[in-house]
Design a protein around this motif. Structure first.
Motif, PDB file in Angstrom:
ATOM      1  N   UNK A 104      44.980  62.694  61.585  1.00 12.59           N
ATOM      2  CA  UNK A 104      43.654  62.413  62.142  1.00 12.59           C
ATOM      3  C   UNK A 104      43.234  63.473  63.158  1.00 12.59           C
ATOM      4  N   UNK A 105      41.961  63.817  63.125  1.00 11.32           N
ATOM      5  CA  UNK A 105      41.434  64.825  64.052  1.00 11.32           C
ATOM      6  C   UNK A 105      41.478  64.344  65.503  1.00 11.32           C
ATOM      7  N   UNK A 106      41.681  63.025  65.705  1.00 12.41           N
ATOM      8  CA  UNK A 106      41.795  62.512  67.077  1.00 12.41           C
ATOM      9  C   UNK A 106      43.220  62.677  67.616  1.00 12.41           C
ATOM     10  N   UNK A 108      45.959  61.246  66.163  1.00  8.67           N
ATOM     11  CA  UNK A 108      46.877  60.204  65.689  1.00  8.67           C
ATOM     12  C   UNK A 108      47.463  60.570  64.337  1.00  8.67           C
ATOM     13  N   UNK A 111      44.393  58.056  60.496  1.00  5.92           N
ATOM     14  CA  UNK A 111      43.033  57.746  60.944  1.00  5.92           C
ATOM     15  C   UNK A 111      42.850  56.242  61.189  1.00  5.92           C
ATOM     16  N   UNK A 113      44.028  53.786  63.136  1.00  8.20           N
ATOM     17  CA  UNK A 113      44.781  53.435  64.332  1.00  8.20           C
ATOM     18  C   UNK A 113      44.211  52.215  65.057  1.00  8.20           C
ATOM     19  N   UNK A 129      49.411  51.584  66.577  1.00  9.50           N
ATOM     20  CA  UNK A 129      49.938  52.915  66.222  1.00  9.50           C
ATOM     21  C   UNK A 129      48.943  53.996  66.639  1.00  9.50           C
ATOM     22  N   UNK A 132      48.771  59.446  70.459  1.00  2.00           N
ATOM     23  CA  UNK A 132      48.347  60.757  69.968  1.00  2.00           C
ATOM     24  C   UNK A 132      49.557  61.687  69.844  1.00  2.00           C
TER      25      UNK A 132
ATOM     26  N   UNK B  11      34.859  56.322  67.786  1.00  2.00           N
ATOM     27  CA  UNK B  11      36.257  56.697  67.526  1.00  2.00           C
ATOM     28  C   UNK B  11      37.245  56.070  68.495  1.00  2.00           C
ATOM     29  N   UNK B  12      36.816  55.871  69.735  1.00  3.52           N
ATOM     30  CA  UNK B  12      37.764  55.409  70.758  1.00  3.52           C
ATOM     31  C   UNK B  12      37.453  54.004  71.260  1.00  3.52           C
ATOM     32  N   UNK B  85      42.618  47.392  58.729  1.00  2.00           N
ATOM     33  CA  UNK B  85      42.475  48.504  59.663  1.00  2.00           C
ATOM     34  C   UNK B  85      41.143  49.217  59.447  1.00  2.00           C
ATOM     35  N   UNK B  86      40.644  49.842  60.500  1.00  2.00           N
ATOM     36  CA  UNK B  86      39.401  50.625  60.447  1.00  2.00           C
ATOM     37  C   UNK B  86      39.749  52.079  60.739  1.00  2.00           C
ATOM     38  N   UNK B  87      39.074  53.012  60.090  1.00  2.00           N
ATOM     39  CA  UNK B  87      39.407  54.422  60.353  1.00  2.00           C
ATOM     40  C   UNK B  87      38.582  54.997  61.512  1.00  2.00           C
ATOM     41  N   UNK B  88      38.884  56.228  61.865  1.00  2.00           N
ATOM     42  CA  UNK B  88      38.341  56.857  63.073  1.00  2.00           C
ATOM     43  C   UNK B  88      36.815  56.816  63.131  1.00  2.00           C
ATOM     44  N   UNK B  89      36.149  57.198  62.055  1.00  6.49           N
ATOM     45  CA  UNK B  89      34.682  57.227  62.107  1.00  6.49           C
ATOM     46  C   UNK B  89      34.041  55.952  61.547  1.00  6.49           C
TER      47      UNK B  89
END
Lengths: 142, 142
Positions: A104-106, A108, A111, A113, A129, A132, B11-12, B85-89
């Motif tokens: 993941x670009x963040x 992790x 992606x 997480x 999970x 980073x 994302x966060x 689960x959900x992804x970053x974006x």
């Protein structure tokens, strides 16, 4: 008859004929070849697919950047493809990969997480999970 | 500034805010909770997502039939959701499921019953884990 034959050919045949969407893309799911964890969901165009098959490393097509993209070209976090699978209607690809570092670009590993659960006021997210492995500010700074 | 804050929030943050595409869909990957095998890739609209979260069983939206669809409603091959689960974006969902019977409408456990390999004349498919658990002609006949 032709539609029926076409579907049978796509689902039961051994001819590689990816069904690209209107944007020329198929969906690709990358999982960790060791753990089965889903690392990311991304897209491939015809060129990304061909480069992935030829090189054994994952290439994608970024919709936001409208560009072909070798996974890990900025971060070094490449994906070596252990196995590639095609789904029944040939519009989705599954690759089992050996992931260097984090997918993941963040920063992790995966992606995915955050977990989704039902809360009193609707669905909510919680970190799972989510440690980073790298700091994206450092890795993507040019 | 607002775009940057927006991305950081998506994302966060812990607010569930799925990013539906132009057709009102997010991509959903279903894996076997026991083995990690990818069973299928499908789509959910807002209602399918809400029903899945509320019921603990997978609902999807069929693009070809343009209809909401409870997985297994015809075949009995339901998916009990162990974790979502959900992804970053926030445009892709991963569900780990307990799959009753087979996930694929062709009767296979997984939709990904063919491997893709590089051949002398381009990519080719070969059957892997392609045994049928049911005969689709029997199961889907009404």
């Amino acid at each position: 008859m032709s539609t029926s034959a076409g579907i049978n050919d796509i689902e039961e045949g051994l001819v590689f004929q990816p069904k690209f969407d209107a944007s020329g893309l198929v969906t690709c799911v990358a999982t960790d070849a060791g753990t089965g964890e889903v690392l990311m969901v991304a897209h491939m165009n015809d060129e990304a697919l061909r480069k992935t098959i030829a090189s054994g490393e994952a290439w994608y097509f970024s919709r936001s950047r409208n560009a072909l993209w070798r996974k890990g070209e900025s971060s070094g976090n490449v994906q070596r493809v252990v196995e590639m699978r095609m789904d029944c209607d040939q519009d989705a690809i599954w690759i089992r990969v050996e992931q260097t570092g984090a997918a993941c670009h963040t920063g992790r590993r995966s992606c995915f997480y955050r977990a989704v659960t039902a809360g009193e006021c609707g669905a909510q997210l919680s970190f799972v999970d989510a440690d980073r492995l790298f700091d994206p500010k450092t890795v993507y700074r040019k």
